[in-house]
Design an enzyme around this catalytic site. Structure first.
Site, PDB file in Angstrom:
ATOM      1  N   HIS A  55      32.111 -45.311  32.774  1.00 17.80           N
ATOM      2  CA  HIS A  55      30.712 -45.194  33.286  1.00 17.80           C
ATOM      3  C   HIS A  55      29.319 -45.776  31.904  1.00 17.80           C
ATOM      4  O   HIS A  55      28.000 -44.314  32.501  1.00 17.80           O
ATOM      5  CB  HIS A  55      30.910 -43.832  33.464  1.00 17.80           C
ATOM      6  CG  HIS A  55      31.455 -43.348  34.594  1.00 17.80           C
ATOM      7  ND1 HIS A  55      30.964 -43.378  36.079  1.00 17.80           N
ATOM      8  CD2 HIS A  55      32.461 -42.628  34.620  1.00 17.80           C
ATOM      9  CE1 HIS A  55      32.465 -43.299  36.820  1.00 17.80           C
ATOM     10  NE2 HIS A  55      33.175 -43.014  35.627  1.00 17.80           N
ATOM     11  N   ASN A 128      32.700 -39.950  42.140  1.00 20.06           N
ATOM     12  CA  ASN A 128      32.366 -41.261  42.481  1.00 20.06           C
ATOM     13  C   ASN A 128      31.539 -41.292  43.786  1.00 20.06           C
ATOM     14  O   ASN A 128      31.602 -40.588  44.808  1.00 20.06           O
ATOM     15  CB  ASN A 128      33.650 -41.896  42.215  1.00 20.06           C
ATOM     16  CG  ASN A 128      33.831 -42.032  40.829  1.00 20.06           C
ATOM     17  OD1 ASN A 128      33.099 -42.582  39.871  1.00 20.06           O
ATOM     18  ND2 ASN A 128      35.228 -42.331  40.717  1.00 20.06           N
ATOM     19  N   TYR A 338      37.483 -34.979  29.909  1.00 24.40           N
ATOM     20  CA  TYR A 338      35.452 -35.128  29.999  1.00 24.40           C
ATOM     21  C   TYR A 338      35.075 -34.637  28.832  1.00 24.40           C
ATOM     22  O   TYR A 338      34.050 -34.888  27.981  1.00 24.40           O
ATOM     23  CB  TYR A 338      35.591 -35.163  31.054  1.00 24.40           C
ATOM     24  CG  TYR A 338      35.306 -35.801  31.546  1.00 24.40           C
ATOM     25  CD1 TYR A 338      34.212 -36.356  32.905  1.00 24.40           C
ATOM     26  CD2 TYR A 338      36.785 -36.564  32.359  1.00 24.40           C
ATOM     27  CE1 TYR A 338      34.621 -37.576  33.288  1.00 24.40           C
ATOM     28  CE2 TYR A 338      36.795 -37.916  33.450  1.00 24.40           C
ATOM     29  CZ  TYR A 338      35.468 -38.398  33.937  1.00 24.40           C
ATOM     30  OH  TYR A 338      35.532 -39.219  34.863  1.00 24.40           O
TER      31      TYR A 338
END
Length: 483
Positions: A55, A128, A338
């Site tokens: 990303h 997404n 993350y």
């Protein structure tokens, strides 16, 4: 003869299972003692400097979320507590595989990450523009993304790796079918849906639990790009999507999405015909209809791209009371990965940056660290428990209890039906849509140098739908699979 080609950890110990993370029982949660999983994810997060590993290229905007239906009987989340309540938010759209300077109009899923600045802290919904994903266990994620990146010797994209991995990971078939369909190249970021993808847990004030899936439906309508036009734009204006979003907001054409959820009663998870925590599967909307929650409107562009879009950090583990994790193995891994990526890429104090800073009070005992730019807690008490009036835990906001059972082991999901939903999706398409899907797949697989990889993947298409497999085989000039 001794096997000298064993997969090992970085410290040389052999790896017994590289396909399944270790869970407490068959349905999880994932165990932190799975040091191989943690090493893979932590090392993977540090493989690129300084842009995001995935990303990397994106666009962002500020806006608000307004509740349109009272769902207090499902969740105690404060920002969803009353009709008309508005919560400021920031969204980041992105491609997945490309680098920071890559083109916007490539065939790739789009990240759809929303940060809600609620009165109880930040809530990040990191999904997404597709309702499913390629894999369903986080231990496979570094390997999957490696196939989407560049060959370490040639520094070129490698279709051999892409299709070799997919053909050896049949759970990817559903997402591959979506990616290769018309939806694989959105016309703009405004003209696509968004999804939380994973299953999450909602808990109400009485402690009752339901499972939920999130769906953002674009009010602009879904539009996609023809492959030839997408290629033309990639060469002429590689920042086409970023430019379109900025100009739309700048001229007052504010894009909007309606948020819906599917809600599954807690007990249904044990009897539903697909595992509801498998992120490669969807729930039928006939079984669990969409329920409207609210409306998201984007009405303000960033003042500085780097300070806001590039330094924005999102984590699926940023929950607020009333919203919790499910046993989804892919989600369980993302809860760690993350935040760990942000600590590496932006710093341990990334949540003190303006774009990430909660708009509610922040009280904790974290101190020091690189780039600490606030008062660092001043002279306040810096440990807990303490006798000096420091912040204390709130028992009412504890995560809901859930039962786990079984042997701690590296295990697969119970079900391996990777073909039914992919086949159903194929059969929902019109003849013209199927033709474009097959043409896209044939074009993407043609550069693969090994016929055994192509034939293995064709076999998956055939199992989803015989016509699907036969058309791809014919397009590649390879034998049609037999029953």
């Amino acid at each position: 003869m001794t096997n000298t080609n064993k997969l090992t950890t970085s410290w040389g110990a052999p790896v017994g299972d590289n396909q399944h993370s270790m869970t407490a029982g068959r349905r999880g949660p994932t165990l932190i003692q799975d040091v191989h999983l943690l090493e893979k994810l932590a090392h993977f997060n540090r493989e690129r400097v300084p842009e995001r590993v995935v990303h990397a290229k994106g666009a962002g905007a500020h806006g608000y979320f307004e509740v349109t239906q009272d769902l207090k009987h499902y969740t105690k989340a404060d920002f969803l507590s009353e009709v008309g309540k508005r919560t400021p938010m920031f969204i980041r759209f992105s491609t997945v595989a490309g680098e920071l300077g890559s083109a916007d109009t490539v065939r790739d899923p789009r990240g759809f990450a929303v940060k809600f600045y609620t009165d109880e802290g930040n809530y990040d919904l990191v999904g997404n523009n597709t309702p499913v994903f390629f894999i369903r266990d986080a231990i496979k994620f570094p390997d999957f993304i490696h196939t989407q990146k560049r060959h370490p010797q040639t520094h070129l994209k490698n279709p051999n790796a892409v299709w070799d991995f997919w053909s050896l990971s049949p759970e990817s078939l559903h997402q591959v079918t979506i990616l290769m369909s018309d939806r694989g190249i959105p016309a703009t970021l405004r003209h696509m849906h968004g999804f939380g993808s994973h299953t999450f847990k909602w808990v109400n004030a009485q402690g009752q639990i339901v499972w939920v899936k999130y769906h953002f439906k674009t009010e602009q309508g879904v539009r996609n790009l023809d492959v030839d036009l997408a290629a033309k734009l990639a060469g002429e204006q590689p920042d086409y999507h970023i430019e379109d979003l900025f100009k739309a907001i700048d001229t007052g054409d504010f894009p909007a999405w309606k948020l819906y959820v599917q809600i599954m009663p807690e007990a249904d998870a044990d009897t539903y015909r697909f595992d509801p925590f498998d992120v490669t599967k969807v729930w039928s909307q006939k079984d669990y209809p969409l329920i409207e929650v609210g409306r998201m409107v984007l009405n303000r562009n960033p003042e500085n791209y780097f300070a806001e879009v590039e330094q924005a950090t999102f984590s699926p583990g940023s929950f607020v009371p009333g919203i919790e994790a499910s046993p989804d193995k892919m989600l369980q891994g993302r809860l760690f990965a993350y935040s760990d990526a942000h600590r590496y890429r932006v710093g341990a104090n990334h949540n003190t940056l303006p774009i990430n800073r909660p708009q509610s009070p922040v009280n904790h005992y974290q101190r020091d660290g690189q780039m600490r730019s606030d008062g660092n807690g001043g002279g306040s008490v810096y440990y807990e428990p303490n006798s000096f009036g420091g912040p204390q835990e709130s028992p009412a906001d504890r995560t809901s209890a859930f039962a786990v059972s079984g042997v701690a082991d590296s295990v697969a999901y119970d079900a391996d039906d990777h073909y039914t939903q992919a086949g159903d999706l194929y059969r929902l398409m019109s003849t013209e849509e199927r033709q474009r899907l097959v043409r896209n797949i044939v074009g993407a697989m043609a550069p693969v140098e090994h016929d055994e990889i192509k034939l293995r993947q064709i076999g998956h298409f055939y199992k989803a739908d015989p016509e699907y497999g036969c058309l791809v085989a014919e397009g590649l000039g390879l034998p049609v699979p037999s029953e």
